[in-house]
Design an enzyme around this catalytic site. Sequence first.
Site, PDB file in Angstrom:
ATOM      1  N   ARG A  31      -2.274  -4.748  -5.547  1.00 16.89           N
ATOM      2  CA  ARG A  31      -2.595  -5.447  -6.790  1.00 16.89           C
ATOM      3  C   ARG A  31      -2.231  -6.932  -6.805  1.00 16.89           C
ATOM      4  O   ARG A  31      -1.221  -7.323  -6.214  1.00 16.89           O
ATOM      5  CB  ARG A  31      -1.875  -4.765  -7.967  1.00 16.89           C
ATOM      6  CG  ARG A  31      -2.385  -3.377  -8.211  1.00 16.89           C
ATOM      7  CD  ARG A  31      -1.623  -2.646  -9.301  1.00 16.89           C
ATOM      8  NE  ARG A  31      -2.255  -1.354  -9.546  1.00 16.89           N
ATOM      9  CZ  ARG A  31      -2.102  -0.288  -8.755  1.00 16.89           C
ATOM     10  NH1 ARG A  31      -1.318  -0.357  -7.706  1.00 16.89           N
ATOM     11  NH2 ARG A  31      -2.727   0.829  -9.025  1.00 16.89           N
ATOM     12  N   GLN A  56       3.329   0.874   1.058  1.00 18.29           N
ATOM     13  CA  GLN A  56       3.092   1.513  -0.238  1.00 18.29           C
ATOM     14  C   GLN A  56       3.093   3.015  -0.006  1.00 18.29           C
ATOM     15  O   GLN A  56       2.289   3.531   0.765  1.00 18.29           O
ATOM     16  CB  GLN A  56       1.733   1.071  -0.805  1.00 18.29           C
ATOM     17  CG  GLN A  56       1.427   1.593  -2.204  1.00 18.29           C
ATOM     18  CD  GLN A  56       2.042   0.737  -3.309  1.00 18.29           C
ATOM     19  OE1 GLN A  56       2.615  -0.328  -3.030  1.00 18.29           O
ATOM     20  NE2 GLN A  56       1.929   1.179  -4.543  1.00 18.29           N
ATOM     21  N   GLU A  84       0.556   2.997   3.083  1.00 25.38           N
ATOM     22  CA  GLU A  84      -0.252   1.795   3.306  1.00 25.38           C
ATOM     23  C   GLU A  84       0.670   0.649   3.707  1.00 25.38           C
ATOM     24  O   GLU A  84       1.411   0.130   2.878  1.00 25.38           O
ATOM     25  CB  GLU A  84      -0.993   1.431   2.014  1.00 25.38           C
ATOM     26  CG  GLU A  84      -1.854   2.538   1.457  1.00 25.38           C
ATOM     27  CD  GLU A  84      -1.997   2.445  -0.063  1.00 25.38           C
ATOM     28  OE1 GLU A  84      -2.516   1.432  -0.561  1.00 25.38           O
ATOM     29  OE2 GLU A  84      -1.569   3.386  -0.758  1.00 25.38           O
ATOM     30  N   HIS A 134      -7.118  -3.875  -4.667  1.00 23.54           N
ATOM     31  CA  HIS A 134      -7.802  -3.610  -3.402  1.00 23.54           C
ATOM     32  C   HIS A 134      -9.046  -4.465  -3.137  1.00 23.54           C
ATOM     33  O   HIS A 134     -10.091  -3.962  -2.710  1.00 23.54           O
ATOM     34  CB  HIS A 134      -8.164  -2.114  -3.320  1.00 23.54           C
ATOM     35  CG  HIS A 134      -6.973  -1.198  -3.204  1.00 23.54           C
ATOM     36  ND1 HIS A 134      -5.780  -1.596  -2.637  1.00 23.54           N
ATOM     37  CD2 HIS A 134      -6.787   0.105  -3.589  1.00 23.54           C
ATOM     38  CE1 HIS A 134      -4.928  -0.579  -2.664  1.00 23.54           C
ATOM     39  NE2 HIS A 134      -5.494   0.451  -3.248  1.00 23.54           N
ATOM     40  N   HIS A 190      -6.182   2.799   4.025  1.00 20.92           N
ATOM     41  CA  HIS A 190      -5.833   3.635   2.879  1.00 20.92           C
ATOM     42  C   HIS A 190      -6.106   5.121   3.156  1.00 20.92           C
ATOM     43  O   HIS A 190      -6.667   5.825   2.313  1.00 20.92           O
ATOM     44  CB  HIS A 190      -6.624   3.154   1.660  1.00 20.92           C
ATOM     45  CG  HIS A 190      -5.980   3.440   0.347  1.00 20.92           C
ATOM     46  ND1 HIS A 190      -5.624   4.708  -0.054  1.00 20.92           N
ATOM     47  CD2 HIS A 190      -5.623   2.620  -0.669  1.00 20.92           C
ATOM     48  CE1 HIS A 190      -5.097   4.645  -1.261  1.00 20.92           C
ATOM     49  NE2 HIS A 190      -5.085   3.395  -1.657  1.00 20.92           N
ATOM     50  N   SER A 191      -5.702   5.612   4.330  1.00 19.72           N
ATOM     51  CA  SER A 191      -5.911   7.037   4.629  1.00 19.72           C
ATOM     52  C   SER A 191      -5.015   7.904   3.753  1.00 19.72           C
ATOM     53  O   SER A 191      -3.868   7.552   3.465  1.00 19.72           O
ATOM     54  CB  SER A 191      -5.624   7.317   6.102  1.00 19.72           C
ATOM     55  OG  SER A 191      -6.666   6.791   6.897  1.00 19.72           O
ATOM     56  N   TYR A 192      -5.578   9.030   3.314  1.00 20.35           N
ATOM     57  CA  TYR A 192      -4.841  10.029   2.536  1.00 20.35           C
ATOM     58  C   TYR A 192      -4.517  11.182   3.480  1.00 20.35           C
ATOM     59  O   TYR A 192      -5.428  11.877   3.939  1.00 20.35           O
ATOM     60  CB  TYR A 192      -5.711  10.580   1.400  1.00 20.35           C
ATOM     61  CG  TYR A 192      -5.884   9.668   0.213  1.00 20.35           C
ATOM     62  CD1 TYR A 192      -6.670   8.522   0.280  1.00 20.35           C
ATOM     63  CD2 TYR A 192      -5.273   9.987  -1.005  1.00 20.35           C
ATOM     64  CE1 TYR A 192      -6.841   7.711  -0.829  1.00 20.35           C
ATOM     65  CE2 TYR A 192      -5.447   9.173  -2.126  1.00 20.35           C
ATOM     66  CZ  TYR A 192      -6.227   8.038  -2.030  1.00 20.35           C
ATOM     67  OH  TYR A 192      -6.402   7.239  -3.132  1.00 20.35           O
TER      68      TYR A 192
HETATM   69  C1  GLA Z   1      -3.268   2.484  -4.239  1.00 16.54           C
HETATM   70  C2  GLA Z   1      -2.619   2.186  -5.515  1.00 16.54           C
HETATM   71  C3  GLA Z   1      -2.706   3.373  -6.412  1.00 16.54           C
HETATM   72  C4  GLA Z   1      -4.125   3.826  -6.589  1.00 16.54           C
HETATM   73  C5  GLA Z   1      -4.735   4.068  -5.231  1.00 16.54           C
HETATM   74  C6  GLA Z   1      -6.202   4.358  -5.328  1.00 16.54           C
HETATM   75  O1  GLA Z   1      -2.493   3.240  -3.430  1.00 16.54           O
HETATM   76  O2  GLA Z   1      -1.306   1.743  -5.383  1.00 16.54           O
HETATM   77  O3  GLA Z   1      -2.182   3.051  -7.660  1.00 16.54           O
HETATM   78  O4  GLA Z   1      -4.853   2.850  -7.259  1.00 16.54           O
HETATM   79  O5  GLA Z   1      -4.572   2.952  -4.419  1.00 16.54           O
HETATM   80  O6  GLA Z   1      -6.468   5.334  -6.292  1.00 16.54           O
END
Ligand code: GLA
Length: 380
Positions: free
Chosen positions: A109, A316, A344, A134, A207-209
Amino acid sequence: MRCLTCTYSLLLALAIIGAAGGAVDKPKSGIERRTFGKMADGKTIELFTLTNSQGMRVAITNYGGIVVSIAVPDREGKPGDVVLGFDNLEGYLGKHPYFGALVGRYANRIGNARFELGGVEYKLAANNGPNSLHGGVQGFDKRAWTAREIPGEQPALELTRLSHDGEEGYPGNLHAKVVYSLTQDNALRIDYTATTDKDTVLNLTNHSYFNLAGEGKGDILKHEMMINADRFTPIDSTLIPTGELRTVEGTPFDFRKSTPIGARIDADDEQIKFGKGYDHNFVLNRAGHGLSLAARVTDPESGRVLEVLTTQPGIQFYTGNFLDGSIPGKGGKTYGRRSAFCLETQHFPDSPNKPSFPSTVLKPGESYHQTTVYRFSVSK
Ligand code: GLA
């Protein structure tokens, strides 16, 4: 006299046995390329699958530089895909929370969607409450990148793109290059480089989950997390850092010793409430400028272990608090709240407005370079 034909036959037989043995025991490292789909403007998008000789496979598309799948073995040697996402390009073209994406120009952000640089104010898209998230409305994650395959023992994919001066409000023509390499020790290495022709700000990440049990296999609350950080950056209610670097000691943010993610995720703590769980930047303990261990995650069930190493100052840790099962993923699976975690690697959020944070300014003549490694193994 020696029998030449016999010698040749013997050599041939040995070669055949060798080749066959090799094919059975050791998968060949390499890159496969196929069409993944078409963008709205008709542009063809591709999917590249990198394989190493351990049988690990990573699929990446040049749309948004998205990591589509990562297949790694569990304790029993059974491969499983450990990242959330979609089976086809259509899914990624639709609305989704940055699954696997390459995020830029500014990952995370920027407060009030504005910053000043060299006495000039730059206005960005406010796409997350009052803030910019992002990279704006059409960030790096929603662009077609130019791909080049780099075959070899360590197969790699190079992605490049020129982000024009003024794109999403950011100054300077920025040449960005991201190289994804699959190493022989089951690591996905990401090298980011960039240059600019005007002063700008830059923060690139992936930004991999992850769900080490396998995507779609429940929540990640029992995964054990270690984050190599003595401090984190507390946030306000809109998730913008206050500027403070706060000790993790005695808080739910102390992951210096491996702790189940779920142990304190709903603690009666203001920071946890702001994030609706974990959605915070940690200040990494670093030794020098090279790659250093940022985090280690273990899934006791499957035995899979993920280690994250990086040159970046922050990470993050986000626990998928906004996932709600509403977007059908791979094979129609649903991804519910906290069904994945993100790590991240990054500069701290809102750095362009926080002079006390490490600088994210890139100037002409300088070269941006960051590396992050996601390394997989198994525990006993
Ligand atoms: C990042 C942000 C989260 C959210 C995700 C996407 O990790 O920090 O708050 O916005 O991206 O959903």
